[in-house]
Design a protein around this motif. Structure first.
Motif, short mmCIF file in Angstrom:
data_model
loop_
_atom_site.label_atom_id
_atom_site.label_comp_id
_atom_site.label_asym_id
_atom_site.label_seq_id
_atom_site.Cartn_x
_atom_site.Cartn_y
_atom_site.Cartn_z
N GLU A 20 0.82 -1.22 0.00
CA GLU A 20 0.00 0.00 0.00
C GLU A 20 0.85 1.27 0.00
N GLN A 21 2.16 1.12 0.07
CA GLN A 21 3.06 2.27 0.13
C GLN A 21 3.09 3.01 -1.20
N ARG A 22 2.97 4.34 -1.15
CA ARG A 22 3.08 5.18 -2.35
C ARG A 22 4.55 5.50 -2.58
N VAL A 23 5.00 5.37 -3.82
CA VAL A 23 6.40 5.64 -4.14
C VAL A 23 6.51 6.42 -5.45
N GLU A 24 7.63 7.10 -5.60
CA GLU A 24 8.04 7.71 -6.86
C GLU A 24 9.51 7.38 -7.02
N MET A 33 6.34 7.72 0.21
CA MET A 33 5.49 8.83 0.67
C MET A 33 4.40 8.26 1.57
N ALA A 34 3.96 9.07 2.51
CA ALA A 34 2.86 8.67 3.38
C ALA A 34 1.57 8.62 2.55
N PRO A 35 0.64 7.75 2.93
CA PRO A 35 -0.65 7.75 2.23
C PRO A 35 -1.31 9.13 2.36
N ALA A 36 -2.07 9.49 1.35
CA ALA A 36 -2.77 10.78 1.36
C ALA A 36 -3.85 10.78 2.43
#
Length: 184
Positions: A20-24, A33-36
């Motif tokens: 579930e981790q957001r990445v770029e 990045m932390a979840p929105a």
């Protein structure tokens, strides 16, 4: 002798699992990045909905929701995932049927600033989009209820809730009160 870690490529990133981790990917390095938060998601939803209605009615191109990766640079690779992105018809058609991240920048990148975003993080994203060839970047700031519009690094405009946000030559004919982006 020191051994430096090899830079991650866009293709490597596409094969990795982050749950579930957001990445770029920024210059070959994976950034988490932390979840929105709820407010962030709601505002991004308002922006997407407003743009979707206009883009579809005028057959201008394609809209992409958050987490769609755009390859902005190669060697080392940078893949950014704006909260909302628009790509004009001709360029969007070139990507259809192709798997993986979108090759190249969106014509319009929209970033909704989260409480955890630093000014440096936001500036770095704007620079990456514009240097890759994005024609316009909107930075939506929930705390101040403003939108900063970048046509280039020299053509920057800050709009308040009473102002009208227009699409310029990227979305001809588009105009919406800034307040509408915040649910007003």
């Amino acid at each position: 002798m020191s051994i430096e870690a090899a830079a991650i490529t866009a293709e490597d990133l596409a094969q990795m699992s982050f749950g579930e981790q957001r990445v770029e990917l920024v210059r070959g390095e994976v950034i988490t990045m932390a979840p929105a938060g709820a407010e962030h998601g709601e505002i991004a939803g308002f922006v997407f909905g407003i743009l979707f209605s206009f883009v579809r009615a005028h057959n201008l191109g394609s809209l992409y929701a958050a987490e769609t990766g755009f390859i902005l640079a190669r060697n080392p690779d940078t893949v950014r995932a704006p909260d909302v992105a628009f790509v004009a018809s001709e360029r969007a058609a070139q990507q259809r049927g192709r798997s993986g991240f979108f090759e190249g920048p969106p014509d319009l990148a929209v970033e909704v600033v989260s409480p955890s975003d630093t000014a440096e993080d936001v500036e770095a994203k704007v620079l990456d989009y514009l240097e890759a060839g994005a024609r316009m970047v909107w930075i939506v700031r929930p705390r101040t209820r403003t939108v900063t519009v970048y046509h280039s690094l020299r053509a920057v405009q800050v709009l308040r809730p009473g102002d009208l946000l227009d699409g310029g030559d990227v979305l001809p004919g588009f105009a919406v009160p800034v307040a509408a982006l915040f649910g007003g």
